[in-house]
Design an enzyme around this catalytic site. Structure first.
Site, short mmCIF file in Angstrom:
data_model
loop_
_atom_site.label_atom_id
_atom_site.label_comp_id
_atom_site.label_asym_id
_atom_site.label_seq_id
_atom_site.Cartn_x
_atom_site.Cartn_y
_atom_site.Cartn_z
N GLN A 197 0.80 -1.23 0.00
CA GLN A 197 0.00 0.00 0.00
C GLN A 197 0.83 1.28 0.00
O GLN A 197 0.43 2.27 -0.62
CB GLN A 197 -0.92 -0.02 1.22
CG GLN A 197 -1.99 1.05 1.22
CD GLN A 197 -3.10 0.70 2.18
OE1 GLN A 197 -4.04 0.00 1.83
NE2 GLN A 197 -2.98 1.17 3.41
N GLU A 208 -2.96 9.44 -1.15
CA GLU A 208 -2.13 10.12 -0.16
C GLU A 208 -1.04 10.97 -0.79
O GLU A 208 -0.08 11.36 -0.12
CB GLU A 208 -1.56 9.10 0.81
CG GLU A 208 -2.68 8.38 1.58
CD GLU A 208 -2.17 7.42 2.63
OE1 GLU A 208 -0.94 7.23 2.73
OE2 GLU A 208 -3.01 6.86 3.35
N ASP A 219 -0.73 -1.55 12.81
CA ASP A 219 -1.85 -0.65 12.50
C ASP A 219 -3.15 -1.43 12.65
O ASP A 219 -3.80 -1.38 13.69
CB ASP A 219 -1.69 -0.07 11.10
CG ASP A 219 -2.88 0.76 10.64
OD1 ASP A 219 -3.70 1.16 11.51
OD2 ASP A 219 -3.01 1.03 9.43
N LYS A 223 -3.96 6.20 15.12
CA LYS A 223 -4.97 6.85 14.29
C LYS A 223 -6.15 7.22 15.19
O LYS A 223 -6.80 6.33 15.75
CB LYS A 223 -5.44 5.92 13.17
CG LYS A 223 -4.38 5.64 12.11
CD LYS A 223 -4.89 4.64 11.09
CE LYS A 223 -3.92 4.44 9.94
NZ LYS A 223 -4.36 3.39 9.00
N SER A 252 -6.34 7.81 4.78
CA SER A 252 -6.31 8.09 3.34
C SER A 252 -7.36 9.12 2.95
O SER A 252 -7.18 9.86 1.98
CB SER A 252 -6.50 6.80 2.54
OG SER A 252 -7.66 6.13 2.96
#
Length: 431
Positions: free
Chosen positions: A163, A205, A315, A340, A370
């Site tokens: 990613q 991004e 994550d 996050k 994102s």
């Protein structure tokens, strides 16, 4: 003391043109705060619930009017009358009002919008910048940026499996210089891709999103760009990857399918072998979500093999959740957590996760999503907590640059007391 007199939410748009929640908080003193909630594309199954309307006739089902109404009709009456500086009390009241373990009733996007807006209003009331209000007198460390300059996976319409491919300008003496280095490599990469006849359009991004022959080729063109910009890979600039492997994990077979490379049916051990090989061939200092979020045995093997010399960031693995993180710490899995705010839903819980990580010797990387906006709250959070690292996209798209610009302002305001640790922010690995 300044009492909250009104809370108001509205539906606005994020960087992908999808609706998200904006919240405003008003106080009797005139202090005011506003915040906008981000949204992710590749989301962990254990994240707090982002409430979407599901009405296909409106924004393709992605509207957030239910979350907006929950703020205006349920949360606002609950917290009007609170002292705006009672962050923990307000966050606790919203958690109790929701009453679910994953904020599924009111929506984490509703709760977080209020939590962040309250912090902004409180900072306005006491006359301090947000980072100073949240972090106190010791908030002074600028984060090392992890710049996502090639996008793949769920963040781009190309054939690259992983990613994010990132550069980390750890050799810079200041944050300002790290931004300059990153921008120069970014522009050099555009030239490298152009010369190879590759696409230079950008992904969600702000990183380039070319079709490449393999994930290895992505690393190779970045090395070429680093050298073209006049820097040395593995000295001035290191590499990082967000693999987001849950996105190509086959739950039916329990294997990993790298479709872009034509390699399917890879076991956890084979994926670990692949990462170890890449780390030998390239100056990779950080790998995020190298295995599926539920493949804890795979994460354990990866940690045992390269965790002493590579930052392994959880994550989807940890989803900014202290219970998940505590389990990982106990089992010796990974050595870093991605932070996050919308994965957990309040600033109080976000700060608790960062504190737990640091106490255990894990690093903490404050991160965007994102789907972002002009809101730069995470920049202040990174400095407030002295997190040491931030992941907020590439050197294009205003929704990414807004965070970098806020950090540049903070560094300028801090002056001589500003700290930029660079390579030293990776304090738990051997480099």
């Amino acid at each position: 003391m300044s009492t909250i007199i009104d809370v108001y939410a509205r539906e606005v748009l994020d960087s992908r043109g999808n609706p998200t929640v904006e919240v405003e908080v008003y106080t009797e003193s005139g202090a005011f705060g506003r915040a906008i909630v981000p949204s992710g594309a590749s989301t962990g199954e254990h994240e707090a619930v982002e409430l979407r309307d599901g009405d296909k006739s409106r924004y393709l089902g992605k509207g957030v009017m239910n979350a907006v109404n929950n703020v205006n009709e349920a949360i606002a009456p609950e917290i009007v009358g609170f002292d705006v500086t009672d962050q923990a009390g307000i966050d606790r009241a919203m958690i109790e009002l929701d009453g679910t373990p994953n904020k599924g009733k009111l929506g984490a996007n509703a709760i977080l919008g209020v939590s962040m807006a309250v912090a902004h209003a409180a900072a306005d009331f006491v006359g301090l910048p947000l980072y100073r209000y949240l972090g106190g007198f010791n908030a002074k460390q600028l984060p090392t940026p992890m710049m996502n300059i090639i996008n793949g996976g769920s963040h781009a319409d190309n054939n690259v499996d992983f990613q994010e491919f990132m550069i980390l300008p750890v050799g810079a003496p200041t944050f300002k210089e790290s931004i300059r280095m990153g921008a120069e490599v970014f522009h050099a990469l555009k030239a490298v891709l152009h010369d190879k006849g590759l696409n230079t359009a950008v992904g969600d991004e702000g990183g380039f999103a070319p079709n490449l022959g393999s994930n290895r080729e992505a690393l190779e063109v970045i090395i070429e760009a680093i050298e073209k910009a006049g820097y040395k890979a593995g000295e001035n600039v290191f590499l990082g990857m967000d693999v987001a492997s849950s996105e190509f994990y086959n739950k039916e077979t329990g294997k990993y399918d790298l479709a872009g490379e034509g390699r399917t049916g890879l076991t956890s051990a084979e994926m670990v072998d692949f990462y170890e090989e890449l780390c030998k061939d390239f100056p990779i200092i950080s790998i995020e979500d190298g295995l599926d979020e539920n493949d804890w045995d795979g994460h354990k093997l990866l940690t045992e093999r390269i965790g002493d010399k590579v930052q392994l960031v959880g994550d989807d693995l940890f989803v900014t959740n202290t219970q998940k993180l505590a389990e990982g710490i106990e089992k010796g899995i990974s050595n870093s957590i991605l932070i996050k705010v919308n994965q957990i839903g309040t600033l109080t819980e976000t700060f608790e996760a960062i504190e737990m990580a640091k106490r255990a010797g894990y690093t903490a990387v404050v991160s965007h999503r994102s789907g972002e906006t002009e809101d730069a709250t995470i920049a202040d959070i990174a400095v407030a907590t002295n997190a040491g690292q931030i992941k907020t996209g590439s050197m294009s798209r205003t929704d990414r640059i807004a965070k970098y610009n806020q950090l540049l302002r903070i560094e300028d305001e801090l002056g001589e007391i500003a700290v930029y640790d660079g390579i030293k922010s990776f304090y738990n690995i051997k480099r």
